[in-house]
Motif scaffolding. Structure first.
Motif: not given
Length: 309
Positions: A136-148, A150-151
């Motif tokens: 996935c993209s290393v952008s901050e929005s990508s990280m936020d999505f994965l941590l909120t 995806k369980g």
């Protein structure tokens, strides 16, 4: 990044202006518009791609070995912080973007997401292949999505040194670009997830580099190019297809990756720069401890320390 985008633009312009296949460009652009945010929304992985038998041969070539020091619970999320980047980050691809080294057997219930440059998702078809491996993209929005969204049981793989670390990737080098890179700490604090220091012993030995005379024409060009696109153009080489020849294949040298103990971060919605700096320092301390505990097993002197720049 610019080269990839330029190549895509030239190819599509050629299809539109000089051939009868203009509709191919229209279809590609339509799909990109529709699918543009996918790399920042968890990607699109395919287990069949991650399980290709090719990746087992890839990991065996060096060979790549993955060792964990602590069990990882699938009931939480994690950010695995990887060092060093090396020239082409072979280790991190082999372990976390494929099942070549048996990631799922070692970390049951954990889903890895290798985070990489957004530019890799600009190119049609390449972006789909990259996402198929779980990237996935290393952008901050990508990280936020994965941590909120995806369980739990998610493991974000971040190689924080990035391409800036390539210039220091020399056999025997222990230099890491980390001192001014704290974005991953801020994300971990905002979500209250653990950081896991991870070090690949041997990654920096997979290629040699030709070091040009400091202040010379080529060296000045390298620095100019880096100031322009933030990428340092390295004159690296490895082995060729025949014995004792030079080429772009990495040397067949063992690389052992040690996954350290999770360093739990408190959840702070808007951490101040001082708080981020505090936990960044704690992370560096944990990384250095991991390095010092294992370095002598891999031929590194007891007196050798990590150089953090």
């Amino acid at each position: 990044m610019s080269l990839q985008l330029m190549t895509s633009m030239v190819v599509n312009l050629y299809l539109v202006v000089f051939t009868q296949y203009w509709f191919v460009t229209v279809l590609i652009l339509t799909w990109l518009v529709f699918d543009w945010k996918t790399p920042e929304r968890g990607g699109r992985r395919y287990a069949c791609v991650r399980n290709w038998s090719l990746w087992k041969h890839y990991c065996d070539y060096f060979p790549l070995k993955l060792l964990k020091t602590h069990d990882i619970s699938p009931n939480r999320n994690y950010i695995v912080v990887c060092h060093p980047h090396g020239i082409l980050a072979h280790t991190w691809f082999g372990h976390f973007s494929s099942e070549g080294s048996g990631f799922s057997r070692m970390f049951p219930g954990i889903t890895p997401y290798t985070l990489t440059l957004g530019a890799l998702f600009w190119m049609p078809f390449l972006r789909d292949y990259v996402m198929a491996t779980g990237a996935c993209s290393v952008s901050e929005s990508s990280m936020d999505f994965l941590l909120t969204h995806k369980g739990t049981g998610n493991m974000l793989i971040v190689v924080v040194g990035g391409l800036a670390e390539c210039r220091y990737s020399l056999p025997g080098s222990c230099t890491l670009v980390l001192k001014n890179r704290s974005g991953f700490v801020r994300v971990a604090l905002r979500h209250g997830v653990a950081l896991i220091p991870t070090y690949a012993f041997g990654e920096a030995d997979l290629y040699d580099q030709h070091i040009f005379t400091p202040g010379g024409f080529v060296n000045r060009f390298q620095k100019w190019f880096q100031s322009l696109v933030h990428i340092y153009p390295c004159a690296f080489y490895g082995r060729g297809f025949t014995k004792n020849s030079r080429g772009l294949l990495p040397y067949a040298l063992p690389v052992t990756t040690i996954v350290g103990e999770p360093l739990q971060m408190p959840k702070i919605e808007n951490p101040s720069p001082e708080i981020v700096a505090k936990y960044h320092a704690l992370y560096i301390e944990a990384l250095c401890k991991l390095f010092d505990q294992h370095k002598t097993k891999f031929g590194i002197s007891e007196t050798q320390k990590l150089e953090i720049i």
